[in-house]
Design a protein around this motif. Structure first.
Motif, short mmCIF file in Angstrom:
data_model
loop_
_atom_site.label_atom_id
_atom_site.label_comp_id
_atom_site.label_asym_id
_atom_site.label_seq_id
_atom_site.Cartn_x
_atom_site.Cartn_y
_atom_site.Cartn_z
N ASN A 104 38.03 33.94 54.14
CA ASN A 104 36.70 34.42 53.80
C ASN A 104 36.64 35.18 52.47
O ASN A 104 35.62 35.80 52.17
N HIS A 105 37.72 35.15 51.72
CA HIS A 105 37.77 35.97 50.51
C HIS A 105 38.75 35.35 49.52
O HIS A 105 39.78 34.80 49.91
N ALA A 106 38.41 35.44 48.24
CA ALA A 106 39.32 35.01 47.17
C ALA A 106 39.38 36.11 46.12
O ALA A 106 38.37 36.79 45.87
N ARG A 107 40.54 36.28 45.52
CA ARG A 107 40.73 37.35 44.54
C ARG A 107 41.58 36.81 43.39
O ARG A 107 42.59 36.14 43.61
N VAL A 108 41.14 37.12 42.17
CA VAL A 108 41.92 36.82 40.97
C VAL A 108 42.41 38.15 40.40
O VAL A 108 41.60 39.02 40.08
N ILE A 109 43.73 38.31 40.31
CA ILE A 109 44.32 39.50 39.70
C ILE A 109 44.80 39.12 38.31
O ILE A 109 45.57 38.18 38.15
N VAL A 110 44.32 39.85 37.31
CA VAL A 110 44.79 39.66 35.94
C VAL A 110 45.35 41.00 35.47
O VAL A 110 44.68 42.02 35.56
N SER A 111 46.58 40.98 34.96
CA SER A 111 47.21 42.24 34.59
C SER A 111 48.13 42.05 33.41
O SER A 111 48.36 40.93 32.94
N SER A 112 48.67 43.16 32.94
CA SER A 112 49.69 43.14 31.90
C SER A 112 51.09 43.15 32.48
O SER A 112 52.07 43.05 31.76
N ALA A 113 51.18 43.26 33.81
CA ALA A 113 52.47 43.49 34.48
C ALA A 113 53.11 42.19 34.93
O ALA A 113 52.47 41.35 35.58
N ALA A 127 45.45 46.53 35.11
CA ALA A 127 45.10 45.35 35.91
C ALA A 127 43.64 45.42 36.31
O ALA A 127 43.04 46.50 36.38
N SER A 128 43.07 44.26 36.57
CA SER A 128 41.70 44.18 37.07
C SER A 128 41.61 42.98 38.00
O SER A 128 42.44 42.07 37.95
N THR A 129 40.60 42.99 38.86
CA THR A 129 40.43 41.89 39.82
C THR A 129 39.02 41.32 39.72
O THR A 129 38.07 42.00 39.32
N LEU A 130 38.92 40.08 40.10
CA LEU A 130 37.63 39.40 40.29
C LEU A 130 37.56 39.02 41.76
O LEU A 130 38.43 38.31 42.26
#
Length: 695
Positions: A104-113, A127-130
């Motif tokens: 029921n959920h999707a997440r995109v994590i974009v980070s420098s790590a 880091a940030s998420t969508l």
């Protein structure tokens, strides 16, 4: 940042995850990232056995893979998930993007790590998420993430026909299909987020229509910002690494040319460095050409020192990458993996693969978002006189990312695939044109598996299959040649064929049934492990004070020892098993694991059949046969209840019906009723149950 891997409330069952990284730590990904994504409750350090079984239970029906730069792909990892090495021509796979998908959920994590301990535990990272939910979310973020990840697969040595690439591609196809059934919401006009990428040109297929053009994070970000109100007049950059010192800094030159004209322009560059406590002289880990280039183009420029510790004065090497683009109408911030370099931002012919999130906030009355984006920047010391500072050139990359002196696996060693099952082997994909003259492939214990002389005697073919005798696959391969030796990652052809953990062999039928049918399998696994350890522990005081069972006058009347009590308890648990089998399943792979996995229905049925074997020569042969018949009746009564984006009922019935028929026929052949000890009625009942399953 590890908390970003945890599922939100009501996320549902995990479907899969696909990540990218430059450097990689397999243990961190396996125990910390996947452990949280799968919602495993056991602690891998204190409850290793429970963690192992929980992971086996949950990961078998879930996809997991990591796209790693080929120079860092040779790490030990579980064959339950894939390592896909990526070779970027004249560049690096430097993106740090993770796509996590639950029911029921999707997440995109974009980070420098990077997916390493320094990245997730020690460095100063960002880091940030969508977030995309079933009931609301912006679908374009998922589509763009899938497009970027799919674009990396052609760079995996061996091509798109490898089992690992097929699994990754199938997962991305499944994600796009699932998301298409969810509600798609409109984007806000005052605050927007975009994924911006750097990547070289590539082609997914042979046709020109499949050509993917080169991309630039810098160009895409500025283009998006111009839609909000013109080119930026102020730019702030934080980067730990820069291009080598040249007379002209091409990145600064391009940034200046993209900025607004006919108004005051300013660039602030935040760089690593330190101040000499005695002379107060600043030492900057950046090239002087940045300053000279900005001045030549009549753009005001200042420099600031990045912090090297946190607020508690703990040492935190700066590894975050940030760019702020500001104009009269908006404030924007780019965060992600791109350093302030040509390869990172996509300037010039040779590019890394990079992933970043651009957040744009419109300057409006009473709007908080512009101020929040500006507040992301830490307090920094401004360089008073950059002309008198000591410019040391770009910083030497830390051990985590420095590959200047590392030995790289020759490109001729394309891929190694373990083939599990009754006839075990290792499949080697090789490129004869780029192999060293003499080489050896062995396991971590030094046992030779394939040598160049053996390969040449077999005709120097690009594909070799070598038999593997041991039950367990090698943990990792070791390649040696004249100029060096490096580990080589090993993946598996079919995850379903991998042997189950040996600890599962000690489970009885009822113990296995309790775990498979449990509402909370994690709690059931931990309870079984605790009970097993208590059984193996014997206290001397208990032995001294123990009362022999034959001296207990009430022992024979204990309710839980009666046959009726056992039948009723097992019936309740079997009913829960039926409910679980009727619940939605998200793919054929997940269904097959539910039925055929190491903790699946087939294993459960065969474990119960062992009890039939034990009683076959006794006078009590009817009891286990009736128990086996009860299990088959429960399986025959399964009525699958799908939801919109789950496996359809027709597909379920096709695979499940075939499985049940073959299982019943196989058990019917194994159950020996010739002795007649089970009784005529039991024999007739068993035959009727088998016929029902066949129908």
């Amino acid at each position: 940042m590890l908390d970003l891997w945890r599922p939100p409330a009501e996320a549902g069952d995990p479907i899969g995850c696909l990540s990218t990284t430059y450097t990689f730590d397999g243990n961190l990904f396996d125990e910390q990232c996947l452990g949280r994504f799968l919602d495993i409750e056991s602690d891998p350090n204190r409850e290793d056995l429970a963690f192992l079984i929980e992971r086996e239970l949950k990961l078998g029906s879930t996809y997991a893979g990591v796209l790693v730069d080929h120079t860092r792909a040779g790490v030990d990892h579980s064959l339950r998930w894939d390592i896909l090495p990526v070779r970027i021509p004249r560049g690096k796979q430097h993106a740090k993007l993770s796509l996590l998908v639950w029911a029921n959920h999707a997440r995109v994590i974009v980070s420098s790590a990077n997916l390493t301990v320094p990245g997730y535990r020690l460095n100063h990272e960002i880091a940030s998420t969508l977030e995309i939910r079933r009931e609301d979310g912006y679908h374009q973020h998922i589509k763009e993430s899938c497009f970027f990840l799919r674009g990396l697969l052609p760079f995996v040595p061996g091509g798109l026909n490898l089992p690992t690439c097929r699994r990754a591609s199938d997962f991305l196809d499944r994600v796009e299909l699932i998301i298409s059934e969810w509600s798609d919401t409109r984007r806000s006009k005052s605050l927007q987020q975009h994924l911006v990428f750097t990547s070289p040109a590539t082609s997914i297929g042979l046709e020109k229509a499949n050509l993917i053009e080169a991309r630039s994070t810098l160009e895409d970000a500025v283009s998006r910002c111009r839609q909000f109100g013109g080119s930026p007049a102020r730019v702030i950059v934080a980067s730990p690494f820069f291009d080598s010192d040249e007379k002209v800094d091409r990145v600064t030159e391009r940034v200046c040319k993209l900025m607004a004209r006919k108004q005051k322009r300013h660039i602030a560059i935040c760089v690593p460095g330190e101040v000499d406590p005695l002379t107060q002289k600043e030492h900057l880990a950046a090239p002087r050409s940045i300053l000279d280039t900005a001045e030549r183009l009549s753009v005001a420029i200042t420099f600031k020192l990045l912090p090297s510790s946190d607020l508690e004065r703990n040492s935190r090497p700066w590894h975050a990458k940030m760019v702020s683009l500001q104009a009269t109408d908006y404030v924007a911030v780019v965060i992600g993996s791109s350093n302030y370099t040509k390869a990172g931002l996509g300037i010039g012919d040779y590019r890394n693969t990079e992933a970043n999130i651009l957040t744009i906030a419109r300057r409006e009355p009473h709007a908080r978002e512009p101020g929040q984006l500006l507040a992301l920047w830490p307090e920094m010391l401004e360089i008073r006189d950059p002309y008198s500072a000591e410019w040391q050139g770009t910083a030497i990359e830390s051990d985590e990312e420095n590959d200047e002196h590392s030995t790289i696996l020759p490109s001729g060693f394309t891929s190694a695939i373990y083939k599990a099952g009754p006839e075990r082997s290792i499949l080697f994909y090789l490129d004869p044109t780029t192999l060293p003259d003499e080489w050896t492939i062995g396991d971590c214990l030094g046992t030779e598996i394939l040598t160049s002389s053996t390969w040449k005697s077999k005709g120097s073919t690009p594909f070799m299959e070598v038999c593997w005798t041991p039950t367990e696959p090698p943990e990792i391969l070791q390649v040696k040649w004249t100029d060096g030796a490096v580990p080589w990652s090993l993946n598996v052809e079919d995850v379903q064929q991998l042997p189950a953990p040996s600890e599962i062999e000690h489970m009885s039928f009822d113990e296995m049934l309790q775990i498979i049918a449990a509402i909370d399998p994690s709690a059931a696994v931990r309870a079984w492990v605790k009970q097993r350890r208590n059984q193996n522990f014997v206290d001397d005081d208990d032995i001294d004070t123990a009362e022999p069972t034959d001296l207990n006058p009430l022992h024979r009347y204990v309710l839980c020892d009666t046959y009726l009590w056992k039948v009723r308890k097992r019936a309740r648990i079997l009913a829960r098993l039926r409910e679980k089998l009727q619940s939605p399943v998200w793919s054929v792979q997940a269904l097959q694991w539910r039925l055929e996995g190491s903790l699946g229905v087939r294993t459960l049925a065969y474990r119960l059949f062992e009890g039939v074997n034990d009683y076959s020569n006794s006078n009590n042969a009817a009891e286990p046969i009736l128990a086996l018949a009860d299990l088959l009746l429960i399986l025959a009564d399964v009525d699958y209840a799908p939801i919109d984006d789950a496996l359809s009922k027709d597909d379920f019935q096709h695979h499940y019906g075939l499985f049940l028929r073959l299982l019943a026929e196989d058990l019917d052949e194994k159950v020996d009723l010739r002795s007649g000890k089970a009784g005529k009625d039991v024999t007739e009942f068993w035959k009727n149950v088998v016929k029902k399953c066949q129908r």
